[in-house]
Scaffold this active site. Structure first.
Site, short mmCIF file in Angstrom:
data_model
loop_
_atom_site.label_atom_id
_atom_site.label_comp_id
_atom_site.label_asym_id
_atom_site.label_seq_id
_atom_site.Cartn_x
_atom_site.Cartn_y
_atom_site.Cartn_z
N LYS A 50 -3.50 3.78 -14.02
CA LYS A 50 -4.86 4.26 -14.25
C LYS A 50 -5.30 5.08 -13.04
CE LYS A 50 -6.22 0.19 -16.95
NZ LYS A 50 -4.91 -0.47 -16.85
N ASP A 71 2.25 0.88 -11.78
CA ASP A 71 0.92 1.48 -11.68
C ASP A 71 0.93 2.81 -10.94
OD1 ASP A 71 -0.62 -0.21 -13.16
OD2 ASP A 71 -1.49 -1.29 -11.47
N MET A 120 -11.57 2.57 -3.58
CA MET A 120 -11.93 3.48 -4.67
C MET A 120 -13.38 3.99 -4.52
SD MET A 120 -10.18 1.24 -7.75
CE MET A 120 -10.87 -0.31 -7.13
N PRO A 177 0.77 -1.24 0.00
CA PRO A 177 0.00 0.00 0.00
C PRO A 177 0.80 1.29 0.00
CG PRO A 177 0.01 -0.97 2.18
CD PRO A 177 0.75 -1.91 1.30
N GLY A 180 -2.76 6.03 2.71
CA GLY A 180 -2.40 5.03 3.72
C GLY A 180 -1.01 4.48 3.55
N GLY A 197 0.07 -1.57 -7.12
CA GLY A 197 -0.16 -1.21 -5.74
C GLY A 197 -0.98 -2.28 -5.04
N GLY A 198 -0.73 -2.48 -3.75
CA GLY A 198 -1.50 -3.46 -3.00
C GLY A 198 -1.19 -4.87 -3.45
N THR A 255 -2.44 -6.07 0.89
CA THR A 255 -3.52 -5.29 0.30
C THR A 255 -3.80 -4.04 1.14
OG1 THR A 255 -5.74 -5.40 -0.61
CG2 THR A 255 -5.38 -6.53 1.48
#
Length: 291
Positions: free
Chosen positions: A92, A70, A204, A47, A233, A123-124, A153
């Protein structure tokens, strides 16, 4: 960057870019090399905090011939990229896609067929709202060797850094992850979610805050159910905003919350105040690994 990661970057083997057999991005002929095919790693970067990378993820970064990363891959993690390995942004953000997903899938296939070892950094975790399944299916359907390296995650990382346990005896015996991203409307059984007695984590979901609140209230969740909004975070500028189900959409606007942000709904959010009160009670300074 701490000494462990500096040492890791220096000592783990980093492959030299195979220029003699590398097909460059944008090659109009699209010809694959005659050399042996490469491999693609779909890597979870966690994260945000670089120290949350797994050793396997760090090894994939350092042994890659090319990196595609990303939007949610933090600057601290990008600072670990070996300087001799080309790295390209393919992320994105909302309404800003640098490359369509289908083209990205083909790009990964093309680079692997050209003989490159590809690190696709996300990410995550790649399999939690990260389109990892789509990319893995495209790669394996094309006969490309591909491996997924899981990452922490956001729900787990961000809640932990905020002193909010996702489950807690007597408060929540389960946790449900929900995406707030949809083309038009969320296809969610809101009544079922509201009755689960689970911690609910919305990824999201900032632009859907009103819908999330109204639907869960209509499903029977109490208006004073605590809600945490965690912005950035696991990064040095993390913000934790505590509200309730009725008021949190207005709080998102008032506090000018920006993406990336996570929304946590449930009684476990009350644990934050209790845990931090213990730090104050015993007169100890909070010790955070995040600088």
């Amino acid at each position: 960057m701490n000494n462990f990661f500096k040492a890791s970057v220096e000592t783990l083997p980093s492959a030299m870019l195979k220029t003699s057999r590398a097909q460059k991005i944008g090659d109009s002929r699209g010809r694959a090399s005659a050399s042996a095919a490469g491999k693609v790693w779909l890597v979870g970067a966690g994260p945000g905090d670089a120290e949350l990378l797994t050793l396997k993820a760090l090894r994939a970064i350092n042994t890659a011939d090319i990196i595609f990363y990303d939007y949610l891959v933090s600057a601290d993690i990008r600072a670990l990229f070996p300087i001799h390995i080309p790295a390209y942004y393919v992320g994105k953000a909302k309404n800003q896609h640098s490359i369509p997903q289908e083209e990205l899938n083909q790009l990964l296939v093309t680079q692997a067929r050209a003989g490159l070892n590809v690190c696709r950094l996300k990410g995550g975790d790649p399999f939690v709202f990260g389109r990892g399944g789509e990319e893995l299916l495209a790669l394996r359907s094309a006969g490309v060797v591909a491996e997924v390296i899981p990452g922490i995650t956001s729900a787990s990382g961000c809640s932990t850094y905020a002193d909010i346990p996702l489950t807690h005896r007597g408060l929540s015996q389960g946790c449900t992850f929900v995406t707030g991203h949809a083309e038009k409307r969320l296809d969610v059984n809101w009544n079922a979610l509201a009755q689960l007695n689970h911690t609910l984590v919305f990824y999201m979901g900032l632009t859907r805050a009103d819908e999330i609140a109204s639907q869960l209230l209509a499903g029977g969740l109490a208006a004073d159910t605590p809600v945490a909004i965690i912005e950035n975070g696991c990064r040095s500028d993390q913000r934790d905003i505590i509200s309730n189900l009725r008021d949190f959409p207005a709080e998102v606007i008032r506090a000018q919350v920006k993406s990336p942000a996570l929304i946590i709904v449930g009684e476990v959010v009350r644990m934050k105040e209790k845990l931090q009160a213990q730090v104050q009670l015993h007169g100890a300074d909070a010790q955070y690994l995040l600088a």
